[in-house]
Design an enzyme around this catalytic site. Sequence first.
Site, PDB file in Angstrom:
ATOM      1  N   LYS A  11       0.844  -1.205   0.000  1.00  0.00           N
ATOM      2  CA  LYS A  11       0.000   0.000   0.000  1.00  0.00           C
ATOM      3  C   LYS A  11       0.874   1.247   0.000  1.00  0.00           C
ATOM      4  O   LYS A  11       0.617   2.202  -0.733  1.00  0.00           O
ATOM      5  CB  LYS A  11      -0.920  -0.009   1.242  1.00  0.00           C
ATOM      6  CG  LYS A  11      -2.048  -1.043   1.132  1.00  0.00           C
ATOM      7  CD  LYS A  11      -2.767  -1.282   2.456  1.00  0.00           C
ATOM      8  CE  LYS A  11      -3.769  -2.424   2.305  1.00  0.00           C
ATOM      9  NZ  LYS A  11      -4.400  -2.830   3.565  1.00  0.00           N
ATOM     10  N   GLN A  41      -4.451  -1.515   9.802  1.00  0.00           N
ATOM     11  CA  GLN A  41      -4.291  -2.837   9.189  1.00  0.00           C
ATOM     12  C   GLN A  41      -4.842  -3.913  10.127  1.00  0.00           C
ATOM     13  O   GLN A  41      -4.464  -3.983  11.291  1.00  0.00           O
ATOM     14  CB  GLN A  41      -2.807  -3.092   8.887  1.00  0.00           C
ATOM     15  CG  GLN A  41      -2.551  -4.379   8.140  1.00  0.00           C
ATOM     16  CD  GLN A  41      -3.165  -4.397   6.735  1.00  0.00           C
ATOM     17  OE1 GLN A  41      -3.107  -3.426   5.993  1.00  0.00           O
ATOM     18  NE2 GLN A  41      -3.772  -5.527   6.367  1.00  0.00           N
ATOM     19  N   ASP A  95     -11.163   2.868   4.475  1.00  0.00           N
ATOM     20  CA  ASP A  95     -11.534   1.448   4.342  1.00  0.00           C
ATOM     21  C   ASP A  95     -13.062   1.283   4.311  1.00  0.00           C
ATOM     22  O   ASP A  95     -13.556   0.201   3.988  1.00  0.00           O
ATOM     23  CB  ASP A  95     -10.964   0.638   5.520  1.00  0.00           C
ATOM     24  CG  ASP A  95      -9.706  -0.118   5.126  1.00  0.00           C
ATOM     25  OD1 ASP A  95      -9.507  -0.361   3.920  1.00  0.00           O
ATOM     26  OD2 ASP A  95      -8.919  -0.474   6.031  1.00  0.00           O
TER      27      ASP A  95
END
Length: 287
Positions: free
Chosen positions: A53, A97, A120
Amino acid sequence: MAEIIDGKALAAQVLARTAADVAEMVAGGAPAPGLAVILVGSDPASEVYVGRKIAQCRKAGITSIEHRLAVDTPQEQVLALIDALNADAGVHGILVQLPLPAHIDAALVLDRIEPGKDVDGFHPVNVGRLSTGTGGLVPCTPLGVMLLLDSVIDDYRGLNVVVIGKSNIVGKPVSMLLLEREATVTVTHIETRDLPDVARKADVIVAAAGAPHLVRGYWVKPGAVVIDVGITRVTDFDGKTRIVGDCATHELDHAKAVTPVPGGVGPMTIACLLSNTVLAAKRASVA
Ligand code: NAD
């Protein structure tokens, strides 16, 4: 032969568009969009995902701010970090994460993120916005699935779609996106009865179960489109590991189009994370 939908090529297009957007914003005097990535602990798979990422952010001109915390970091400290990032005008997106270590309540942590920075799309406000079709930030994998489908489908109205898996991060949000497009959506899961019969009625199958080669050729009607979200790492008899999807793709020649694993949904997820970050930055600049 079924068309193989090239997720890598499509992701490259999304990334190029995102990089162009960033360049235009910066040329207009705005700061580069900033994505804060929080990694607690050193889970090897998470390290790989975070590394990818951050590398893609760099390529697109997005500033990535890494926060690597020890595995025993107290929950309060993670929450305090999120509070600080919420208040930081240079941070437009915050990504935690997953999975988090067991002593940290993931729901509590994700709920603490300012919804406008929740790239997200997991915050309840964004989940609510998705289910009411009122904007918000959409989870990256479902967004990527829709772009892959858009490359082979023009009109979803009335199509029978079977989604396999009802998780909050894939199955449910992708179902909401498909409902918005007026598809007839059946959401299935581990307790669904006669799943092959249900799947055989589908014009589109989105498989997100994490069950290697679950979807066999006889589950798929001729001309159907099959999106394989599954990623399972398996070890072969010779000790080598490889990634396997949820679909027996080699049995799907009669499908209209299928996504490969790897090289299908995976690259799209990261590309959509970056496009979500740019979207969050644009919205912040007009707020
Ligand atoms: P999850 O474990 O949270 O949910 C799995 C769902 O599938 C559940 O609803 C379960 O009931 C259903 N299921 C499991 N086995 C089944 C079976 N045999 N028959 C019918 N339904 C079954 O998983 P998740 O987080 O939604 O992820 C699903 C898969 O997608 C995993 O392989 C994951 O690695 C992969 N994934 C890929 C990406 C990507 O970027 N490509 C992103 C997220 C998840």
